[in-house]
Design a protein around this motif. Structure first.
Motif, PDB file in Angstrom:
ATOM      1  N   CYS A  74      -1.826   0.835  -3.201  1.00 17.59           N
ATOM      2  CA  CYS A  74      -1.329   2.005  -2.467  1.00 17.59           C
ATOM      3  C   CYS A  74      -2.424   3.078  -2.445  1.00 17.59           C
ATOM      4  O   CYS A  74      -2.919   3.475  -3.495  1.00 17.59           O
ATOM      5  CB  CYS A  74      -0.073   2.549  -3.133  1.00 17.59           C
ATOM      6  SG  CYS A  74       0.444   4.139  -2.454  1.00 17.59           S
ATOM      7  N   CYS A  98      -0.863   6.490  -4.553  1.00 14.73           N
ATOM      8  CA  CYS A  98      -0.628   6.540  -6.002  1.00 14.73           C
ATOM      9  C   CYS A  98      -1.396   5.464  -6.766  1.00 14.73           C
ATOM     10  O   CYS A  98      -1.403   5.461  -7.991  1.00 14.73           O
ATOM     11  CB  CYS A  98       0.864   6.429  -6.300  1.00 14.73           C
ATOM     12  SG  CYS A  98       1.550   4.802  -5.958  1.00 14.73           S
ATOM     13  N   CYS A 124       5.355   2.311   0.191  1.00 17.41           N
ATOM     14  CA  CYS A 124       5.119   2.087  -1.229  1.00 17.41           C
ATOM     15  C   CYS A 124       6.421   2.309  -2.009  1.00 17.41           C
ATOM     16  O   CYS A 124       7.044   3.359  -1.884  1.00 17.41           O
ATOM     17  CB  CYS A 124       4.041   3.044  -1.744  1.00 17.41           C
ATOM     18  SG  CYS A 124       3.846   3.016  -3.524  1.00 17.41           S
ATOM     19  N   CYS A 152       5.817   5.588  -4.616  1.00 22.35           N
ATOM     20  CA  CYS A 152       5.636   6.987  -4.186  1.00 22.35           C
ATOM     21  C   CYS A 152       6.079   7.222  -2.747  1.00 22.35           C
ATOM     22  O   CYS A 152       5.927   8.325  -2.221  1.00 22.35           O
ATOM     23  CB  CYS A 152       4.183   7.402  -4.357  1.00 22.35           C
ATOM     24  SG  CYS A 152       3.076   6.642  -3.170  1.00 22.35           S
ATOM     25  N   HIS A 193       4.737   6.299  -0.042  1.00 24.48           N
ATOM     26  CA  HIS A 193       3.649   6.475   0.923  1.00 24.48           C
ATOM     27  C   HIS A 193       3.848   5.475   2.059  1.00 24.48           C
ATOM     28  O   HIS A 193       4.124   4.306   1.815  1.00 24.48           O
ATOM     29  CB  HIS A 193       2.297   6.248   0.236  1.00 24.48           C
ATOM     30  CG  HIS A 193       1.130   6.297   1.185  1.00 24.48           C
ATOM     31  ND1 HIS A 193       0.593   7.497   1.592  1.00 24.48           N
ATOM     32  CD2 HIS A 193       0.424   5.313   1.809  1.00 24.48           C
ATOM     33  CE1 HIS A 193      -0.409   7.233   2.438  1.00 24.48           C
ATOM     34  NE2 HIS A 193      -0.528   5.928   2.577  1.00 24.48           N
TER      35      HIS A 193
HETATM   36 ZN   LIG Z   1       2.250   4.638  -3.786  1.00 25.18          ZN
END
Ligand SMILES: [Zn+2]
Length: 305
Positions: A30, A33, A49, A52, A54
């Protein structure tokens, strides 16, 4: 005299033609993170993700698969740029096009299709960022315009998913004309009282932001997507001011009234279906009703006895 000798021979490097035993692309890191995610897990979360949230970029085909209930009908698959300016930068545009067509398997940076979103037949155009930065050339403009006209003919709502670096420089002014062409088609869609939802994903910049991406009846963005016209460095140099934190990101634009919604990709389909249902509903706002069913002009009040 040396103090000690190397007794062991150094390990020989792996022969170049010997294939690695670790399959490639099984794990993805990722970028936000740093979590290492198993590829198959990522597919089940629509490339978001799990740690987090994302949003990793996804291609046009994955986007259509995410939005439509089942199969879809694709249109204008044979349209391809003719390189009208015979443009050459670091390499000829023709060569660049051929290489991109070979690597992506697409003829240009957009896929236009019709299919059902939660049961609602919709005309969808999804842009592909890996095709020369998702740039808008003549073919992208023509395909999106046809997708809108198809929607007007079939009385369908329109969803356009933007992911673009802007106009395609190799087609010069011809690419800029697509901004006006698509905007004009959207005006006709509006006159036909059909809804248009614009979905802005990371990144949506340049001429795409300056035209159809911001013209939706509802503009929905993915979280933390880069959305802007010019890049932050150019703006800082022009206005000679430091730009605020989170400038040109979805949340900032939502706060400042440029967007209507910021929706997680995993809830995007449901959100689009909800908006479409609201816009197309018989008891929805008057502008969403078919033109034939629009209410008669107001009559003067009947005289009271
Ligand atoms: Zn992440």
């Amino acid at each position: 005299m040396a103090w000690f000798k190397k007794v062991r021979k150094p390990i020989e490097p792996l022969a170049k033609n010997q294939p690695s035993r670790v399959p490639e692309g099984l794990w993805v890191k990722c970028p936000s993170c740093g979590e290492v995610i198993y590829n198959k897990d990522l597919a089940s979360t629509l490339n978001v993700c799990p740690k987090c949230a994302h949003h990793l970029r996804i291609g046009a085909v994955e986007r259509l698969r995410m939005l439509f209930d089942a199969d879809w009908v694709e249109y204008d698959t044979n349209l391809q740029s003719t390189d009208p300016l015979k443009f050459i930068d670091t390499k000829p545009y023709r060569t660049r096009l051929d290489a991109t067509i070979a690597s992506t398997g697409m003829r240009d940076a957009v896929i236009c299709a019709t299919g059902r979103i939660d049961g609602i037949e919709t005309s969808v155009a999804a842009m592909e960022y890996t095709f020369i930065g998702g740039s808008m050339g003549v073919v992208v403009g023509e395909k999106i315009t046809r997708a809108i006209e198809r929607a007007i003919d079939g009385r369908l709502p329109v969803v356009i998913v933007s992911s673009s670096g802007g106009a395609r420089m190799m087609e010069g002014a011809l690419s800029l004309m697509q901004m006006a062409k698509i905007s004009a088609a959207l005006a006709r869609l509006d006159r036909a009282r059909l809804p248009y939802i614009s979905v802005l994903t990371d990144p949506t910049t340049g001429g795409v932001t300056a035209s159809f991406a911001m013209l939706g009846d509802v503009n929905i963005a993915e979280p933390k997507a880069l959305i802007g016209f010019a890049g932050p460095r150019v703006i800082e140099q022009t206005i000679r001011q430091k730009l605020p934190e989170g400038f040109q990101r979805s949340e900032f634009l939502l706060e400042h009234g440029m967007l209507d919604l910021v929706v997680d990709r995993r809830e995007m389909k449901a959100a689009i279906a909800r908006v479409l249902r609201f816009a197309l509903a018989e008891d929805g706002p008057a502008r969403a009703r078919p033109a034939a069913a629009s209410p008669a002009p107001p009559q003067p009040p009947a005289p009271q006895p």
